[in-house]
Design a protein around this motif. Structure first.
Motif, mmCIF file in Angstrom:
data_model
loop_
_atom_site.group_PDB
_atom_site.id
_atom_site.type_symbol
_atom_site.label_atom_id
_atom_site.label_comp_id
_atom_site.label_asym_id
_atom_site.label_seq_id
_atom_site.Cartn_x
_atom_site.Cartn_y
_atom_site.Cartn_z
ATOM 1 N N UNK A 198 -26.626 -26.367 25.577
ATOM 2 C CA UNK A 198 -25.326 -26.934 25.219
ATOM 3 C C UNK A 198 -25.390 -27.393 23.770
ATOM 4 N N UNK A 199 -24.226 -27.459 23.135
ATOM 5 C CA UNK A 199 -24.172 -27.972 21.774
ATOM 6 C C UNK A 199 -24.686 -26.988 20.738
ATOM 7 N N UNK A 200 -25.146 -27.538 19.620
ATOM 8 C CA UNK A 200 -25.588 -26.704 18.499
ATOM 9 C C UNK A 200 -26.944 -27.177 17.988
ATOM 10 N N UNK A 201 -27.654 -26.234 17.374
ATOM 11 C CA UNK A 201 -28.938 -26.535 16.744
ATOM 12 C C UNK A 201 -28.850 -26.109 15.281
ATOM 13 N N UNK A 202 -29.150 -27.019 14.384
ATOM 14 C CA UNK A 202 -29.217 -26.710 12.957
ATOM 15 C C UNK A 202 -30.688 -26.679 12.561
ATOM 16 N N UNK B 62 -30.946 -33.066 -2.097
ATOM 17 C CA UNK B 62 -30.081 -31.990 -2.571
ATOM 18 C C UNK B 62 -29.350 -31.304 -1.421
ATOM 19 N N UNK B 63 -30.064 -31.046 -0.339
ATOM 20 C CA UNK B 63 -29.444 -30.349 0.786
ATOM 21 C C UNK B 63 -28.406 -31.225 1.484
ATOM 22 N N UNK B 64 -28.656 -32.517 1.545
ATOM 23 C CA UNK B 64 -27.662 -33.430 2.129
ATOM 24 C C UNK B 64 -26.380 -33.409 1.297
ATOM 25 N N UNK C 169 -26.115 -31.706 6.643
ATOM 26 C CA UNK C 169 -25.970 -32.551 7.830
ATOM 27 C C UNK C 169 -24.541 -32.611 8.370
ATOM 28 N N UNK C 170 -23.657 -31.806 7.823
ATOM 29 C CA UNK C 170 -22.276 -31.810 8.313
ATOM 30 C C UNK C 170 -22.263 -31.470 9.809
ATOM 31 N N UNK C 171 -21.705 -32.367 10.601
ATOM 32 C CA UNK C 171 -21.618 -32.151 12.032
ATOM 33 C C UNK C 171 -22.872 -32.482 12.814
#
Length: 393
Positions: free
Chosen positions: A128-132, A148-150, A155-157
């Motif tokens: 279920x859900x999402x994996x980043x 920099x990545x933030x 981290x959106x979502x």
């Protein structure tokens, strides 16, 4: 059970993890210059049912696995930069790039997470859900790839972030964690003492910057011994004293560079104020100009207690083969830019033992190496955390 299926596949793909790790190790690239490493990771995900976002203010990558079902979003992070160190391991897959080496285990972090991401992708219909998946560049060098990545939206979502570091000094089969402030915050400073050069036989006509800078280095030690409470943790290290010259010439100027670590941001702020006060005071005492460049970079890494407990429960319940100890390892002295993620989302960063009997060397050592089986344990530990997080309320 799903977790048993995933564990079995991790075991079956151990050789693939090792292959990825050795390729990345052999082609080591330093922070902010990891183009070939990033391309290698991107190519791995080509043709897979994932959304890949490249070049997130650098060579960092964001890989999205969407189960198609409502749920939370977990982020799993691994770094992939190497260090400016000449490798002395003698390994068949030692770095081919002179003066560059994977001396911290980031090659292993990336290898285990690549394979785990692919396995989770195969099983996404059961999730279920999402994996980043965060493949991060430049952990070793400020300002750090995490920040920099933030800023670029990695981290959106995302609800929570988890990361692992393999540890060469930790026994194989051990997993350690800590709740609360876990790794030190860091700062660095460069201070120039501008005096007046002259002949060694006539010091009264000069203003000796070496004497002033030496006095500064000596007095600096009182910050830890006399300005911090015995219950505060802090370190101040002078790493460079640029005072080289001729034996009979009084130096015109000296530049001193230093490193600061503290286990609380309040302590780090206190040390900064004291370093600047002492430097200015030495300038007044010796009647010379003082130029201070003080930079705060990585904050203290704070492990959220609830997320850390989830990690402990997940690994304990999973009964991972080969794991013989799960314990609170206490705070860790080094700094880590995972702290930026933890400052944005409740997170947990934990540690997997990777001690190799014939390579008992610390991180950042030219002979550093790990026991590669640790990648299997890391993959299973993170799989257990992911399943518990995504499938349990």
């Amino acid at each position: 059970m799903l977790i048993e299926e995933i564990f079995q596949e991790i075991d079956q793909r151990k050789d693939e993890m090792i292959q990825h790790r050795r390729h990345i190790h052999h082609n080591a690239e330093v922070s902010f210059k990891e183009k070939e490493t990033a391309d290698y990771i991107v190519n791995y995900y080509k043709g897979k049912d994932v959304e890949v976002t490249k070049n997130m203010e650098g060579y960092g990558l964001r890989v999205l696995i969407d189960s198609g079902k409502a749920g939370k979003t977990i982020a799993l992070r691994a770094d992939f930069d190497a260090l400016p160190i000449q490798e002395e391991t003698g390994l068949d897959f030692a770095s081919k790039n002179p003066g560059v080496m994977h001396a911290c285990g980031h090659d292993a972090h990336t290898a285990y997470l690549m394979v785990l991401a692919d396995i989770l992708l195969e099983k996404k219909d059961q999730l279920k859900g999402k994996i980043v998946i965060i493949h991060q560049h430049a952990e070793e060098a400020p300002p750090g790839g995490a920040e920099q990545m933030i800023e670029a939206g990695v981290l959106d979502g995302v609800d929570n972030v988890f990361g692992i570091h393999v540890m060469s000094a930790m026994d194989f089969g051990s997993i350690q964690y800590h709740k609360g402030n876990t790794q030190t915050g860091r700062a660095k400073f460069t201070i120039k003492f501008q005096g007046k050069g002259g002949h060694g036989s006539m010091p009264h006509q000069a203003n000796d910057s070496i004497v002033a800078a030496s006095y500064f280095v000596t007095v600096l030690q009182t910050i830890i011994s006399r300005r911090l409470s015995p219950f505060e943790n802090g370190v101040v290290t002078i790493g460079s004293f640029a005072g080289e010259g001729s034996f009979n010439i009084i130096k015109d100027s000296v530049t001193v560079m230093g490193d600061v670590r503290a286990m609380a941001d309040e302590t780090k702020d206190k040390i900064e104020a004291e370093v600047k006060r002492i430097a200015k005071g030495v300038g007044l005492t010796f009647n010379m100009d003082v130029d201070i460049d003080y930079v705060n970079d990585y904050p203290v890494l704070y492990n959220d207690p609830a997320m850390t407990q989830l990690v402990v429960d997940a690994i304990t319940e999973a009964k991972i083969p080969g794991v013989v100890d799960i314990s609170d390892g206490g705070p860790q002295p080094p700094s880590e830019d995972f702290s930026y993620y933890a400052a944005e989302r409740p997170s947990c960063f934990f540690y997997v033992g990777a001690h190799k009997e014939d390579a008992p060397y610390p991180h950042h050592h030219p002979k550093f190496d790990i026991r590669e089986d640790a990648m299997v344990i890391a993959a299973k530990a993170m799989a257990a955390v992911s399943l518990k997080y995504l499938l349990e309320d």
